[in-house]
Design a protein around this motif. Structure first.
Motif, PDB file in Angstrom:
ATOM      1  N   ALA A 485      -4.114  92.841  -9.564  1.00 49.49           N
ATOM      2  CA  ALA A 485      -4.452  93.717  -8.442  1.00 49.49           C
ATOM      3  C   ALA A 485      -5.149  94.983  -8.935  1.00 49.49           C
ATOM      4  O   ALA A 485      -6.151  95.429  -8.352  1.00 49.49           O
ATOM      5  CB  ALA A 485      -3.187  94.075  -7.657  1.00 49.49           C
ATOM      6  N   ALA A 486      -4.647  95.556 -10.016  1.00 54.53           N
ATOM      7  CA  ALA A 486      -5.252  96.772 -10.558  1.00 54.53           C
ATOM      8  C   ALA A 486      -6.668  96.508 -11.059  1.00 54.53           C
ATOM      9  O   ALA A 486      -7.577  97.340 -10.871  1.00 54.53           O
ATOM     10  CB  ALA A 486      -4.388  97.328 -11.683  1.00 54.53           C
ATOM     11  N   MET A 487      -6.879  95.356 -11.665  1.00 55.90           N
ATOM     12  CA  MET A 487      -8.206  95.039 -12.194  1.00 55.90           C
ATOM     13  C   MET A 487      -9.205  94.758 -11.073  1.00 55.90           C
ATOM     14  O   MET A 487     -10.385  95.098 -11.184  1.00 55.90           O
ATOM     15  CB  MET A 487      -8.107  93.866 -13.164  1.00 55.90           C
ATOM     16  CG  MET A 487      -7.323  94.205 -14.432  1.00 55.90           C
ATOM     17  SD  MET A 487      -6.974  92.796 -15.505  1.00 55.90           S
ATOM     18  CE  MET A 487      -8.583  92.549 -16.260  1.00 55.90           C
ATOM     19  N   ARG A 488      -8.733  94.178  -9.979  1.00 56.09           N
ATOM     20  CA  ARG A 488      -9.632  93.946  -8.843  1.00 56.09           C
ATOM     21  C   ARG A 488     -10.106  95.257  -8.222  1.00 56.09           C
ATOM     22  O   ARG A 488     -11.220  95.348  -7.688  1.00 56.09           O
ATOM     23  CB  ARG A 488      -8.931  93.095  -7.777  1.00 56.09           C
ATOM     24  CG  ARG A 488      -8.818  91.622  -8.122  1.00 56.09           C
ATOM     25  CD  ARG A 488      -8.420  90.805  -6.912  1.00 56.09           C
ATOM     26  NE  ARG A 488      -7.116  91.194  -6.383  1.00 56.09           N
ATOM     27  CZ  ARG A 488      -5.963  90.633  -6.752  1.00 56.09           C
ATOM     28  NH1 ARG A 488      -5.957  89.682  -7.683  1.00 56.09           N
ATOM     29  NH2 ARG A 488      -4.815  91.031  -6.221  1.00 56.09           N
ATOM     30  N   GLU A 489      -9.263  96.260  -8.285  1.00 57.65           N
ATOM     31  CA  GLU A 489      -9.592  97.544  -7.666  1.00 57.65           C
ATOM     32  C   GLU A 489     -10.449  98.433  -8.565  1.00 57.65           C
ATOM     33  O   GLU A 489     -10.937  99.483  -8.127  1.00 57.65           O
ATOM     34  CB  GLU A 489      -8.303  98.288  -7.309  1.00 57.65           C
ATOM     35  CG  GLU A 489      -7.481  97.587  -6.229  1.00 57.65           C
ATOM     36  CD  GLU A 489      -6.120  98.216  -6.029  1.00 57.65           C
ATOM     37  OE1 GLU A 489      -5.852  99.255  -6.689  1.00 57.65           O
ATOM     38  OE2 GLU A 489      -5.324  97.684  -5.240  1.00 57.65           O
ATOM     39  N   ALA A 490     -10.636  98.027  -9.823  1.00 57.55           N
ATOM     40  CA  ALA A 490     -11.431  98.836 -10.756  1.00 57.55           C
ATOM     41  C   ALA A 490     -12.905  98.786 -10.376  1.00 57.55           C
ATOM     42  O   ALA A 490     -13.369  97.875  -9.682  1.00 57.55           O
ATOM     43  CB  ALA A 490     -11.231  98.337 -12.176  1.00 57.55           C
ATOM     44  N   ALA A 491     -13.648  99.761 -10.850  1.00 54.57           N
ATOM     45  CA  ALA A 491     -15.077  99.836 -10.549  1.00 54.57           C
ATOM     46  C   ALA A 491     -15.799  98.619 -11.110  1.00 54.57           C
ATOM     47  O   ALA A 491     -15.589  98.245 -12.274  1.00 54.57           O
ATOM     48  CB  ALA A 491     -15.659 101.121 -11.138  1.00 54.57           C
ATOM     49  N   PRO A 492     -16.657  97.990 -10.298  1.00 54.77           N
ATOM     50  CA  PRO A 492     -17.389  96.816 -10.783  1.00 54.77           C
ATOM     51  C   PRO A 492     -18.373  97.193 -11.890  1.00 54.77           C
ATOM     52  O   PRO A 492     -18.893  98.310 -11.926  1.00 54.77           O
ATOM     53  CB  PRO A 492     -18.115  96.325  -9.528  1.00 54.77           C
ATOM     54  CG  PRO A 492     -18.228  97.529  -8.644  1.00 54.77           C
ATOM     55  CD  PRO A 492     -16.996  98.339  -8.907  1.00 54.77           C
ATOM     56  N   GLY A 493     -18.587  96.248 -12.785  1.00 57.88           N
ATOM     57  CA  GLY A 493     -19.546  96.460 -13.855  1.00 57.88           C
ATOM     58  C   GLY A 493     -19.019  97.204 -15.062  1.00 57.88           C
ATOM     59  O   GLY A 493     -19.752  97.401 -16.036  1.00 57.88           O
ATOM     60  N   LEU A 496     -14.559  97.529 -19.679  1.00 52.95           N
ATOM     61  CA  LEU A 496     -13.477  98.269 -20.333  1.00 52.95           C
ATOM     62  C   LEU A 496     -12.606  98.961 -19.295  1.00 52.95           C
ATOM     63  O   LEU A 496     -11.374  98.952 -19.397  1.00 52.95           O
ATOM     64  CB  LEU A 496     -14.052  99.280 -21.323  1.00 52.95           C
ATOM     65  CG  LEU A 496     -13.028 100.163 -22.053  1.00 52.95           C
ATOM     66  CD1 LEU A 496     -12.031  99.310 -22.839  1.00 52.95           C
ATOM     67  CD2 LEU A 496     -13.724 101.158 -22.980  1.00 52.95           C
ATOM     68  N   GLY A 497     -13.230  99.570 -18.309  1.00 52.55           N
ATOM     69  CA  GLY A 497     -12.454 100.234 -17.268  1.00 52.55           C
ATOM     70  C   GLY A 497     -11.589  99.252 -16.501  1.00 52.55           C
ATOM     71  O   GLY A 497     -10.451  99.567 -16.120  1.00 52.55           O
ATOM     72  N   ARG A 498     -12.118  98.042 -16.289  1.00 48.42           N
ATOM     73  CA  ARG A 498     -11.346  97.002 -15.586  1.00 48.42           C
ATOM     74  C   ARG A 498     -10.119  96.614 -16.393  1.00 48.42           C
ATOM     75  O   ARG A 498      -9.009  96.486 -15.852  1.00 48.42           O
ATOM     76  CB  ARG A 498     -12.248  95.793 -15.331  1.00 48.42           C
ATOM     77  CG  ARG A 498     -11.615  94.682 -14.497  1.00 48.42           C
ATOM     78  CD  ARG A 498     -12.661  93.642 -14.123  1.00 48.42           C
ATOM     79  NE  ARG A 498     -12.075  92.598 -13.305  1.00 48.42           N
ATOM     80  CZ  ARG A 498     -11.553  91.474 -13.792  1.00 48.42           C
ATOM     81  NH1 ARG A 498     -11.548  91.274 -15.112  1.00 48.42           N
ATOM     82  NH2 ARG A 498     -11.035  90.567 -12.990  1.00 48.42           N
ATOM     83  N   TRP A 499     -10.315  96.422 -17.708  1.00 49.59           N
ATOM     84  CA  TRP A 499      -9.172  96.061 -18.548  1.00 49.59           C
ATOM     85  C   TRP A 499      -8.164  97.204 -18.608  1.00 49.59           C
ATOM     86  O   TRP A 499      -6.959  96.990 -18.484  1.00 49.59           O
ATOM     87  CB  TRP A 499      -9.629  95.695 -19.956  1.00 49.59           C
ATOM     88  CG  TRP A 499      -8.496  95.675 -20.950  1.00 49.59           C
ATOM     89  CD1 TRP A 499      -8.313  96.496 -22.009  1.00 49.59           C
ATOM     90  CD2 TRP A 499      -7.352  94.804 -20.929  1.00 49.59           C
ATOM     91  NE1 TRP A 499      -7.153  96.202 -22.662  1.00 49.59           N
ATOM     92  CE2 TRP A 499      -6.529  95.162 -22.023  1.00 49.59           C
ATOM     93  CE3 TRP A 499      -6.942  93.761 -20.105  1.00 49.59           C
ATOM     94  CZ2 TRP A 499      -5.339  94.525 -22.311  1.00 49.59           C
ATOM     95  CZ3 TRP A 499      -5.742  93.112 -20.394  1.00 49.59           C
ATOM     96  CH2 TRP A 499      -4.952  93.489 -21.477  1.00 49.59           C
ATOM     97  N   ASN A 500      -8.644  98.422 -18.779  1.00 51.22           N
ATOM     98  CA  ASN A 500      -7.738  99.565 -18.855  1.00 51.22           C
ATOM     99  C   ASN A 500      -6.896  99.702 -17.594  1.00 51.22           C
ATOM    100  O   ASN A 500      -5.730 100.121 -17.653  1.00 51.22           O
ATOM    101  CB  ASN A 500      -8.520 100.856 -19.104  1.00 51.22           C
ATOM    102  CG  ASN A 500      -8.966 100.994 -20.554  1.00 51.22           C
ATOM    103  OD1 ASN A 500      -8.407 100.359 -21.444  1.00 51.22           O
ATOM    104  ND2 ASN A 500      -9.985 101.805 -20.790  1.00 51.22           N
ATOM    105  N   ALA A 501      -7.475  99.358 -16.446  1.00 50.99           N
ATOM    106  CA  ALA A 501      -6.735  99.460 -15.190  1.00 50.99           C
ATOM    107  C   ALA A 501      -5.529  98.529 -15.171  1.00 50.99           C
ATOM    108  O   ALA A 501      -4.464  98.867 -14.629  1.00 50.99           O
ATOM    109  CB  ALA A 501      -7.662  99.155 -14.011  1.00 50.99           C
ATOM    110  N   ALA A 505       0.267  96.787 -17.182  1.00 46.93           N
ATOM    111  CA  ALA A 505       1.029  95.696 -16.565  1.00 46.93           C
ATOM    112  C   ALA A 505       0.832  94.387 -17.325  1.00 46.93           C
ATOM    113  O   ALA A 505       1.768  93.593 -17.472  1.00 46.93           O
ATOM    114  CB  ALA A 505       0.611  95.528 -15.106  1.00 46.93           C
ATOM    115  N   ALA A 506      -0.374  94.157 -17.822  1.00 46.33           N
ATOM    116  CA  ALA A 506      -0.637  92.926 -18.561  1.00 46.33           C
ATOM    117  C   ALA A 506       0.203  92.852 -19.830  1.00 46.33           C
ATOM    118  O   ALA A 506       0.754  91.793 -20.174  1.00 46.33           O
ATOM    119  CB  ALA A 506      -2.123  92.839 -18.906  1.00 46.33           C
TER     120      ALA A 506
END
Length: 631
Positions: A485-493, A496-501, A505-506
């Protein structure tokens, strides 16, 4: 049972009359080490009883290092085949499990020589038949040069080069700058002449083909060979092993120095070909022995944790302190504040050991090209998760045992201090724990879909081990959902930001997964024993305590998601205390099943009831009769 009788009742009485205690111990030994434990573990265990491997305290660092290499040669002389050992990941793991508590330096050089060096040569010897006799008889010691100052976990970016020289039909090894110096153990002249497999970037006509391994002679009887520069690094914390910086200045090696295979090869005309397009994949195939190394590091951890517990439990039973009323004396193990952390550590040590057996079995079933890529990748992820979790847990167990032994635990002659520092090497070796844990966690988020247990706690009790394992599974699912859920809400593109989000939890999901696998391994071992057996019941007790201690910190999430009721959370502390006391009453039997030789224990003074006699002073005034005057 009162606190005072907890550790003063004889072991036999606490495990059943007569030979009951021996029967329980025998069943536990088989559960921990297998029905073929004497064949699989016996040869390594036996080494601990021989004079060359007995504990020696007070040696200077250089003498300790010499001893490690002397022991390596003694060990080698007991083998029927060094090649057979190098080809067998189970035997390699068993070697590490038993020798790590004895000599961490020996374990380091043995693991590098047999697994990383000789194992890599055997794995990639299909097209070039080399004479490996010098390495089998230790005329030359093998090393493994991968990590560089600037590149550790990002080893695919290594900068040491191996440029193909067509005129000479070989390769020139070069270190282009200071950050590309190899940053690895045991390339010095200590222990005799050395050769290494060197990870270097293959350049053909200026084209970068990826990182491969090259067999390279490093030192001779008089020191480094021409073009090889070796400098000793400062001593590593708690270790005397010869960590070094190694660099190359145009060192020539022939074409057959390349460890070839499907990842890459040269034909008779000097034309390179590979069955693998991706350069990263070529590198991972070349260093495949690192996975067996992770299994060996886990083995070091379980062996060291068990040894630390054997010492701490024995000392806790011998160490007497003032009781509630003078002149009463009780052991420190009579106090819940002392035995509770050791009980939890015992549950963890059994779970770690049995998990390691499961992971080792899984890996040997999936190792090799004959298995599908998905199954092998999942097995590699399990190995990585287990290595990180087991070594981290071992550090906690060993540290707790050291503290429970007080100042005695800090003294070199009692062995615990070496275990405290030794486990740090295992945590970093074969991939830093956090890095490999994070990589495995990322793989779980993208491709792992565990079955979600039912959120129906009505009528379920904390005494049910199946329910407890379902709660561990629930934690894993909750955290995976949270990460996604956190990764889906991260900024697209922004990868690194997606993974950090989702990373936090991961990582928790990955931990919950391996904890569940450990709990399942304990349950499987318990169920394999005869129904109703005392050993089986004891293993189930350990499994429940292990699970409860992992569930307690997650009780808020479990309540919020409907997996438990308020009554479960209220009952959890008392249930954990009850299991803790039950484990403490059997602590001597549980550590006895670790099967450490009497000779090894005899070399650890603090394990004996009369340990104070080691520090007796023959000139002390207590040895003189009244009225005697010292002259």
């Amino acid at each position: 049972m009162t606190a005072e009788t907890l550790t003063t009742t004889p072991v036999a009485a606490r495990t059943g009359a007569g030979d009951g205690g021996s029967a329980v111990r025998g069943d536990l030994v088989r559960a921990l080490f297998g029905d073929d434990h004497r064949a699989a573990h016996g040869p390594w265990r036996a080494l601990l009883t021989t004079e060359p491997f007995r504990r020696r305290s007070g040696l200077a660092p250089d003498a300790q290092l010499r001893l490690a290499y002397e022991r390596l040669r003694t060990l080698n002389s007991t083998l029927d085949s060094a090649f057979r050992l190098a080809a067998d990941p189970v035997s390699l793991a068993n070697l590490h499990e038993w020798l790590s508590p004895v000599d961490t330096e020996l374990t380091t050089v043995a693991g590098i020589h047999y697994n990383l060096f000789l194992g890599s040569l055997l794995d990639h010897d299909g097209e070039v038949r080399r004479d490996l006799s010098d390495f089998a008889d230790l005329t030359r010691v093998g090393t493994f040069l991968c990590t560089e100052l600037d590149h550790g976990n990002d080893a695919t970016a290594l900068e040491t080069t191996a440029a193909y020289d067509r005129a000479r039909d070989g390769f020139l090894l070069r270190t282009p700058h200071a950050g590309a110096q190899k940053f690895m153990p045991n390339t010095s002249t200590a222990g005799g002449p050395k050769s290494g497999v060197v990870a270097a970037r293959l350049l053909v006509d200026g084209r970068d083909l990826g990182v491969f391994l090259f067999l390279t002679a490093l030192t001779g009887a008089r020191g480094p060979l021409p073009g090889v520069r070796v400098r000793r690094l400062p001593r590593r914390m708690g270790s005397v092993i010869d960590h070094c910086l190694t660099s190359f200045d145009g060192v020539f090696v022939p074409r057959d120095a390349l460890l070839s295979g499907v990842q890459g090869r040269f034909d008779a005309e000097g034309v390179f070909s590979s069955d693998v397009v991706n350069r990263r994949s070529r590198f991972l195939l070349s260093i495949g022995r690192v996975t067996a190394g992770k299994l060996s590091m886990s083995a070091c951890a379980v062996g060291s944790a068990r040894a630390a517990l054997a010492v701490a439990v024995r000392h806790g039973s011998h160490r007497l302190i003032g009781g509630v009323r003078a002149p009463e004396r009780v052991s420190v193990m009579a106090h819940r504040s002392h035995y509770a952390p050791l009980s939890g550590a015992l549950a963890t040590a059994y779970a770690m050991t049995l998990l390691h057996r499961t992971v080792l079995r899984t890996w040997t079933e999936h190792d090799g090209a004959r298995h599908d890529g998905a199954g092998r990748a999942e097995a590699e992820r399990l190995v990585a998760l287990a290595k990180a979790w087991i070594t981290w847990e071992a550090r906690a167990v060993i540290t707790e045992c050291r503290e429970r032994c007080g100042a005695q635990g800090l003294l070199e002659n009692n062995g615990l201090a070496a275990l405290v520092t030794g486990i740090e090497g295992a945590i970093t070796a074969e991939g830093d724990n956090l890095a490999i844990h994070a990589k495995a966690a990322a793989g779980m988020v993208s491709g792992h879909r565990p079955a979600r247990p039912p959120a129906d706690p009505a009528g379920r009790e904390l005494t049910d081990p199946v329910f407890l394992r379902e709660l561990l599974a629930a934690v894993e699912c909750v955290e995976l959902d949270r990460a996604r859920a956190a990764m889906r809400e991260a900024a697209p593109g922004d990868a690194l930001g997606r993974w950090n989000a989702g990373a936090t939890a991961a990582l928790r999901a990955a931990t919950a997964h391996i904890q569940l696998r450990a709990a399942e391994a304990v349950a499987e071992a318990a169920d394999a024993l005869p129904p109703g057996s005392a050993a089986g019941e004891l293993l189930h007790t350990l499994g429940r305590l292990f699970a409860l201690e992992r569930i307690a910190p997650r009780s808020g999430d479990l309540l919020n998601e409907g997996f438990v009721e308020g009554r479960h959370i209220s009952a959890l502390p008392a249930e954990a205390d009850r299991l803790t006391a039950r484990v403490a009453r059997q602590a001597q039997v549980l550590t006895g099943a670790f099967d450490l030789p009497d000779e090894w224990l005899a070399d650890v003074p603090v394990t004996e009831a009369g340990y104070a006699s080691v520090y007796d002073d023959p000139e002390g005034p207590w040895h003189r009769t009244a009225g005697q005057v010292r002259r």
